[in-house]
Every structure is written in C-alpha cells, then in structure tokens.
Design a protein around this motif. Structure first.
Motif, mmCIF file in Angstrom:
data_model
loop_
_atom_site.group_PDB
_atom_site.id
_atom_site.type_symbol
_atom_site.label_atom_id
_atom_site.label_comp_id
_atom_site.label_asym_id
_atom_site.label_seq_id
_atom_site.Cartn_x
_atom_site.Cartn_y
_atom_site.Cartn_z
ATOM 1 N N ASP A 381 0.825 -1.204 0.000
ATOM 2 C CA ASP A 381 0.000 0.000 0.000
ATOM 3 C C ASP A 381 0.862 1.258 0.000
ATOM 4 O O ASP A 381 0.530 2.249 -0.661
ATOM 5 N N GLN A 385 1.074 4.146 -3.034
ATOM 6 C CA GLN A 385 0.860 5.557 -2.744
ATOM 7 C C GLN A 385 2.057 6.419 -3.166
ATOM 8 O O GLN A 385 1.880 7.447 -3.816
ATOM 9 N N ARG A 532 5.778 2.373 5.794
ATOM 10 C CA ARG A 532 4.870 3.491 6.012
ATOM 11 C C ARG A 532 5.636 4.760 6.386
ATOM 12 O O ARG A 532 5.342 5.858 5.906
ATOM 13 N N THR A 737 1.505 5.563 -9.590
ATOM 14 C CA THR A 737 1.150 5.562 -8.173
ATOM 15 C C THR A 737 0.066 6.606 -7.899
ATOM 16 O O THR A 737 -0.260 7.446 -8.752
ATOM 17 N N ASP A 738 -0.485 6.557 -6.686
ATOM 18 C CA ASP A 738 -1.485 7.555 -6.296
ATOM 19 C C ASP A 738 -0.922 8.967 -6.373
ATOM 20 O O ASP A 738 -1.608 9.906 -6.782
ATOM 21 N N ALA A 739 0.331 9.129 -5.956
ATOM 22 C CA ALA A 739 0.939 10.458 -5.936
ATOM 23 C C ALA A 739 1.068 11.048 -7.337
ATOM 24 O O ALA A 739 1.170 12.276 -7.487
ATOM 25 N N LEU A 746 -3.416 12.446 -0.617
ATOM 26 C CA LEU A 746 -2.299 11.650 -0.114
ATOM 27 C C LEU A 746 -2.282 11.701 1.410
ATOM 28 O O LEU A 746 -1.760 12.647 2.007
#
Length: 859
Positions: A381, A385, A532, A737-739, A746
C-alpha cells in the motif's frame, strides 16, 4: 532544453549537446568514428588510438569576435599538428573534425596493422567470430595486408583461467583495458590489472579468490575481441548459429532484461536449449549490465532434476501418472476441502500464473488465503501511494539529489541497483546507508547510519518528526496541497525522538529523493512500519509523484510486486504458518527446505499440491507433484521493484510434460466448474487488464513497445564493441502511483510509536547472499564454487562469552530450526546478533528474526 553547440564534421555543420563526447555526438548523427578502448558507459582513456581524427578550431578575430576568413572566404581553421583521439574530446562551439582524409585513413591503417602484429589468426575457432569489432573494423578501416614478419609474433598462453568463470586468451588481448576499467569504475572491485610492459602486457587477476566480483561476465560483453570467454559457453556455439529470445531475469527485483541465445543441441536430443545468457539493453532498468547470478543461473531450466510428468501419492510414495488423472484427483481434493485452503505463491511465478492461481482460489471458495513466499516484506500500500515516479532512471540522478538505502545488503539483494547507486554516489548524489551492520555500500555512502535492528522504522520516524516539526515540508510542491493527516501524524509520533542531525534538512531540501527499503532484521510488522514511515517522509517533503523520487522496495524475488498487485500478501502467509490450513496449494517455491516453521506447518496438512519445475523438499512432501515450466519455456510477465511490468518470451523447448503454472491453475478451475482456460498468456493478461485498473495498459502489445536507446551498444554494427543486445522485444510499462494522479489525496498515515523490542539474549537475523543453494540457482553447478560454506556471523564479544573462535563449528537453534555452520567472528554482526544467511545449509533455517541459542559443536 539541452544546451547545444555547432560542430563541423567533414564539411557539414551539426547541432550536438555541449560537452558531449565527440564519438557519441558523431554517432547520434550517423557518423562513425571507430573505437576499441572507448565505451560510453566508462571514462575515455584514449589508449587504442583507433578513433584518430583531424581536429581544429575556427579562428576568431579578437576585435570583432567573428570568425576569421581564409582565401576562399570560409572560416579559417587552426588545425592541430597531429591526429587527435576523438574519444578524449568533448564538443565545444566551433570544433571542426575531419574523419576521412588521407592522414586519418593512414593513421587508422597503422593502428590496425599494429594491433594485428601479434593477434592470432584463429577467427574460425574464436568465440567472438561473427560478432567481433576487431574483425569488423579491420574489414572497414584496415590496410588489407601486413608488413609484419609472422615469426616475430608474440606467442602467449591461451585458455588462462581468471577464476572459474572467465578464461583469457592472452594472444587475443589488444590491451584496451575495458575489463580492468569496468571492474574499477563500474563494479568497484579491484580484481583485474595489467602485468608486464610493452608487447608482453597482459591481464592478470589480482584478487583472492581470483576474479572475485559478482559482475565478471560483463567483461566478456565489453571485450572488443575474443580474449575473454565464459566457462559455460566457450566453444559451445557460433554466434551466427544462435537465435536470440528476449527474457527477464527470474532471480531478483531489479528485473534485468536478458537475451537467451538458443540453438538446437545434439546433446539435448535435437531440442532447442539456452547456450548462454546475455544482457539486453534497457536504460530504464539494467542499462547493459547483469550480475553473474542472472548470467549463469539459468542451468536449472535443463536440469536432470526437472519433474517431467505429474505424480500422485499412492501407498506412501509418489507415483507418476497422466495429466487427466492428476487433474481429476487434485480437483476432487480441492472440491472436498473444508474450511481454509492455503495458496502459497513463489517469487518466480509470472503475473499470469498469479492471476489464475487467484481465480482457482475464488473457485474453491471458503476461506482461501493467498500468501507469498518468502513472506519477509510487506507494504504494498505504501508503494502504491508513494512508489518511485514513472520514468525514473537512477543514472539521471546527480549532485543535489539523495538516495537512502535502509535495511538492505544491497549488493547481495539487488546487485545491479547496487552498481547504479554506487555510480550515483560518484556523480555527487548524497547516498545515505542505514543498517544495523556495515555493508559494502558503506564505502560509497556520504553517511552511514547504525540502529538496533528493531529500530529501523524508529530511525525513519525520527526524520519525519524533524521534518514536520521544523516545517521543512515542501509547502510549495504540487504534492503538499494534496496531503492529509499531518496533525494525526504529529500526534502518533509525539513520543518519537526527532533526528537532531543535519540529515532531515538535507533530505527535505534535496532536488530529488529515492528511498530503497529492505527488511533485514525486521519482523513483518516492523517492516510494515518502515515502509509506512518511508512513504510519510517522501510525501511530507514533496518527493513523491514525479520521476527520480519515491519509494522502491527491495523485494526478495523477481515478481513479489506482481504477487501483491494480484491480491497476495505476506500477512496471509503469516496467518497460514500460525494456523495451518488442512489443504495447501504451493507453486514456484520450496518453503519446506527454506524455513523450519513452514516445514512444520505443511507437515500437518492432510493434502498438499505442489507445482514446481524441479524436484524439491516441498514436492517430496506433497500428495500431488505437478510439473511446471520454467521462465525459459513460456511467455509471461514480471513486475519489478520499480513497478515496471516486463514481458518475457519462450526461448527453449519444453521439458517433459510440463505446463505453464497459469495453465495448470486454469485447468483446475475449469474442472471445478469455472470458466474455460485461455489459450495463451496474452489472453490471461487481457483478463488482468480488464480487472485491475493499474494494469489497464499492460496488454502484451504495449509491453512490447520499444524506442531507440542511447548508447546504441547492441546495434547491428557492434559500434561500441559490446555484445549487449538491442532491445527489440519491449521496454515494459510502469503503472502510476497515487501520488502521480493530480486528483488523488495523499494521507500521511500514523506509524506505531515504537517498534517491538528485540528478544533478550542472542537474536538470529536471517540475511541474504546472492549466491546460495536456493531452488533455482542450486542447479547451476558451475557456480557452486561461489556459494560459501554455511556460516553464521557472530560478534566478537558474544563469541568470547561463548568460547567460540573464528572458524569453529557452531550449532544455532531457534524455534523449530537447528543448523550447524561455521562461525565467522569478523566484526560485522552487532552485539547480541547472529547473522545467518538463508539457503546455504542443507536443513531449514529460520526465515524471520528470532531468539536463538548458540553453542560450539562437541560441547
């Protein structure tokens, strides 16, 4: 925009990048300046003189600042009195070059004639024949005859071993120094050197053991003659007999692009087999380099230990049967399975294999667990991200950028990334290495950080706290406006000690920042916290969502990223080991041999299905052993640690009745009432593209996309004298990626305040070695001399307390595991820690950090 200058070559003007090497700049415009010693991946040295040109500069009028004119009204040129080496020149405005004059032709003729004075005329038997730059340049630029007396030739020793992998024919060597320069400049290993002088100059190995580097095979690629050859290919085939097939290395997360050179072989009964593995150029991945594991670790594909037909357990023994019977029995057992069924996927399964394994699990129903092996890392995950930005190339990083490598022995776990980070450091990139013990990358680090093994995430959290508290977040970055959860993050880390060094500011202020995260010494929970924390640091400082920035996991295998993308997890594996299911389906791995806890859990099962190309401890313990194909016999795709999905192709003939794993799973799904199997791996990938949004663009046609790359090392003209192959089969595609989605929010996610403490007393920490006795690599007998004797590293203080000396045999016991190894008291293991390499001993070892006891054997 690239700053350009105007140079004149043979009367024509060209725009070229300012400061570019003259040989490279000419090549960009199709102008050939022949070379031997020069290689665009190394510094120019001007040793061979093959690139001689006439060089001059336009004479400028000091008063007007304009070019002076000659009698014909043309700009006057001030010529150097002698020929110059083009490879040592960099392009500047007004540079004038002549490459075809009589003076240049005579100079090149002389150089080639001199090189051939003692070069043996053994082209008909030379392994380089047919792909030899010396042959090509002699035909293109040589005089066609020699004035040298044959009896005056130097006669030097042939077939000289530079170790057990590479052989040297001293007569063929033209002293270009590419091999020694590669070892020094690129690999950083001082293992080769020159001996003697003049015409007796020759290459020798200067390390003990000989040629002690993990990258020795690359020297044979860049050698412009047949002086260096590999032990497994020497006299094995002629280049023009070979067919080249694109493939991907199955051994580590880098995803190196390879070319499998194949030929029908008499010893294999006329079947097509791999004769050698060569690098295939991909400047976004491995450039033109591969490690010796990727080069020599393919022999398992034709091993005598291949499983050639299905087997079912009958009266306590595995008995060979046919596929129809095997499918019926296995599907019957899966249909009748009650409760939990464990599906365990190994790191060499393709994305297509994993997808069909998942479909089978869904068809079986119930509480099916989808686990990966080895289950040493998590955090998919965090990668989704803040993973490294699309089109990141480590060779593009320079001064003002930063790279952090944490919890990884990089050279052992991802060798080509190690090469690239080493070279990045030498270009001025600020390289930070963080680990509980020293590693080889420390030599090139600008800072080496030490922490207790359990404190890896705590160290990164300290950086996050310092950045957040000192308001060093990139408030003006495009990412900052999309960040959520800063207040909650501060609250979750309120007891974390902020890093008081200059490091937080240096990382926050870096132009670009990449974090490589491994898992050495960490439990699964601790590793999740580390990933993380890394994502939080990248997001908080604005180093996410763009090229040359983001998180790269050092996964323990070729396609762990693909496994996570397909819905598998390490947490599911941990659940299976803690509460073993009655039925297991295991593919592409050998957990029984590799981990004592896994062996104990699988032994409790009532039914085990094992898919494997090779006989293993896991297939020996199975109720059904099904033969699968290796990466060399089928099509498919892997997703590397930078999320680049890359396609590989079938290279050699199938062994026995083996099938692709995806087809075995699909047939079982159909037998249980599911959909009919797809006819090809491309069909399976189409299903994936329609089901997983991140893979929407990963159809096989897109993965086959190529473009011209520079330098053109593997071109048809062998211009740079290398035998890395041009990539004509696909550069792969990264998923975003999400970014990288401008509309995505984010969140900064809280991280546990403190990692769980290490156990009292001694703790065993499993570590990786590149060369081991793992399921696939062990079949390459040629490499067994590079696999160390089973050992454990122990701190001198702990060794003294236990009465253990360097070289003693010791017994390490942890949980279900007990292994006898040689003690190394060498100063690398932290106090209270025993470093135990995986897959060296003949018995299962611990796969996770754990409390242990150590005693000297015989006491």
């Amino acid at each position: 925009m690239t700053d350009t200058v105007t140079i004149t070559v043979d009367g024509r003007d060209y725009q070229v990048p300012r400061g570019a090497n003259l040989v490279d700049a000419a090549k960009l415009h199709g102008i050939k300046i022949p070379v031997f010693c020069y290689h665009p991946k190394m510094k120019p040295v001007g040793m061979c003189r093959m690139c001689l040109v006439e060089l001059g500069t336009i004479t400028m009028d000091r008063e007007t600042g304009k070019p002076q004119l000659d009698d014909q009204g043309q700009p006057a040129v001030r010529w150097f009195p002698t020929l110059q080496t083009a490879c040592t020149q960099t392009c500047a405005d007004g540079m004038v070059i002549r490459t075809t004059t009589e003076k240049v032709v005579a100079g090149r003729n002389s150089i080639l004639e001199f090189l051939l004075t003692s070069h043996p005329l053994d082209c008909p038997i030379c392994d380089k024949g047919g792909e030899c730059p010396l042959q090509n340049l002699t035909m293109g630029y040589g005089p066609g005859e020699s004035r040298f007396v044959f009896d005056d030739k130097m006669r030097l020793e042939k077939h000289v071993p530079l170790g057990q992998l590479i052989f040297l024919d001293r007569e063929r060597c033209i002293q270009c120094a590419r091999c020694t320069r590669f070892c020094d400049e690129v690999a950083g290993d001082d293992v080769l050197g020159f001996h003697e002088r003049g015409r007796r100059l020759q290459i020798v190995t200067i390390s003990d053991p000989p040629f002690d580097t993990k990258f020795s095979g690359n020297t044979t690629d860049i050698c412009p003659v047949g002086a260096l050859t590999t032990a497994d290919f020497r006299f094995g085939a002629r280049p023009w007999e070979l067919q080249e097939t694109a493939t991907i290395c199955p051994h580590c997360p880098v995803g190196c692009n390879l070319s499998a050179s194949t030929r029908m072989d008499r010893d294999a009964g006329g079947k097509t087999v791999i004769k050698r593995i060569m690098p295939r150029q991909n400047e976004r991945v491995n450039e033109i380099w591969i490690c010796d594991k990727g080069r020599f670790g393919h022999h398992f594909t034709r091993s005598e230990n291949r499983i050639e037909c299905p087997s079912l357990r009958k009266d306590g023994a595995l008995v060979e049967t046919d596929w129809t019977t095997a499918r019926a029995e296995v599907s019957k057992q899966l249909q009748g399975a009650k409760g939990r069924v464990g599906f365990l996927a190994g790191p060499s399964l393709s994305n297509e294999d994993l997808w069909e394994m998942r479909q089978l699990a869904e068809q079986v129903g119930g509480e099916a667990l989808l686990g990966v092996w080895p289950a040493t890392m998590t955090g998919a995950d965090a990668v989704a991200q803040a993973g490294v930005g699309v089109e990141t190339r480590l060779q593009d990083m320079g001064a003002g950028d930063a790279i952090v490598v944490v919890a990884s022995d990089f050279e052992e776990e991802a060798p080509v990334w190690w090469l690239q980070v080493k070279q990045a450091s030498e270009r001025g990139v600020n390289v930070i290495v963080a680990n509980a013990r020293p590693t080889k990358l420390d030599r090139y680090a600008h800072a080496s950080i030490r922490y207790d093994y359990a404190g890896a995430a705590g160290w990164l959290n300290g950086l996050v706290v310092a950045v957040v508290n000192n308001k060093q977040t990139a408030d003006d970055s495009p990412v900052a406006a999309r960040v959520d959860g800063l207040k909650d993050l501060r609250t979750s880390l309120k007891k974390t000690q902020a890093d008081s060094s200059d490091l937080p500011g240096a990382l926050a202020g870096a132009n670009n920042l990449v974090i490589f995260a491994g898992a050495e010494g960490l439990t699964l929970e601790q590793h999740g916290a580390l990933m993380r924390a890394a994502a939080n640091l990248l997001i908080a400082t604005g180093h996410a969502g763009r090229p040359l920035n983001g998180l790269v996991p050092v996964w323990p295998g070729a396609n762990i990223q693909g496994a996570f993308d397909m819905g598998f997890s390490s947490e599911a594996t941990a659940a299976m080991l803690q509460n073993p299911p009655e039925t297991w389906v295991i593919a592409g791995c050998d957990p029984v041999a590799e981990d004592a806890d896994a062996a104990a859990a699988i032994a409790q099962a009532s039914y085990v299905v094992a898919l494997s190309p090779l006989v293993s401890d896991t297939t020996a313990a199975a109720n059904a052993a099904l033969p699968s194909q290796t990466f060399a016999e089928r099509d498919g795709s892997y997703t590397n640690g930078m999320r680049r999905v890359q396609r590989f192709y079938a290279a050699q003939s199938t062994v026995g009745e083996g099938l692709p794993d995806w087809r075995i799973f699909a047939d079982l799904t159909a037998a249980l009432g599911g959909k009919a199997p797809r006819v090809s791996a491309a069909g399976v990938m189409r299903d994936i593209t329609q089901s997983l949004p991140r893979y929407a663009d990963m159809g096989f046609s897109n993965l086959a996309w190529v473009e011209d790359q520079f330098p053109d090392v593997g071109g048809d003209d062998l211009y740079y004298g290398g035998t890395s192959y041009t990539n004509r089969s696909g550069l792969g595609v990264q998923w975003l990626t999400d970014a990288e989605d401008p509309a995505a929010r984010l969140p900064l996610q809280p991280v546990p305040e403190a990692a769980s403490p290490a156990p009292e007393g001694l703790q065993v920490v499993p570590v990786w070695t590149l060369f081991d006795h793992g399921l696939l690599f062990n079949e390459s007998e040629l490499m067994h001399h590079r696999v160390p004797e089973p050992y454990a590293e122990i701190n001198a203080e702990d060794a003294a307390a236990l009465g253990i000396a360097d070289g003693d045999r010791i017994r390490v016991s942890a949980g279900n595991a007990q292994v006898e190894v040689v003690a190394r008291v060498d100063g690398r293991a932290p106090v209270g820690t025993v470093l135990l390499p995986r897959n060296l001993a003949e018995v299962p070892t611990p796969n996770y950090p754990a409390a242990c006891t150590v005693q000297k054997v015989g006491e």
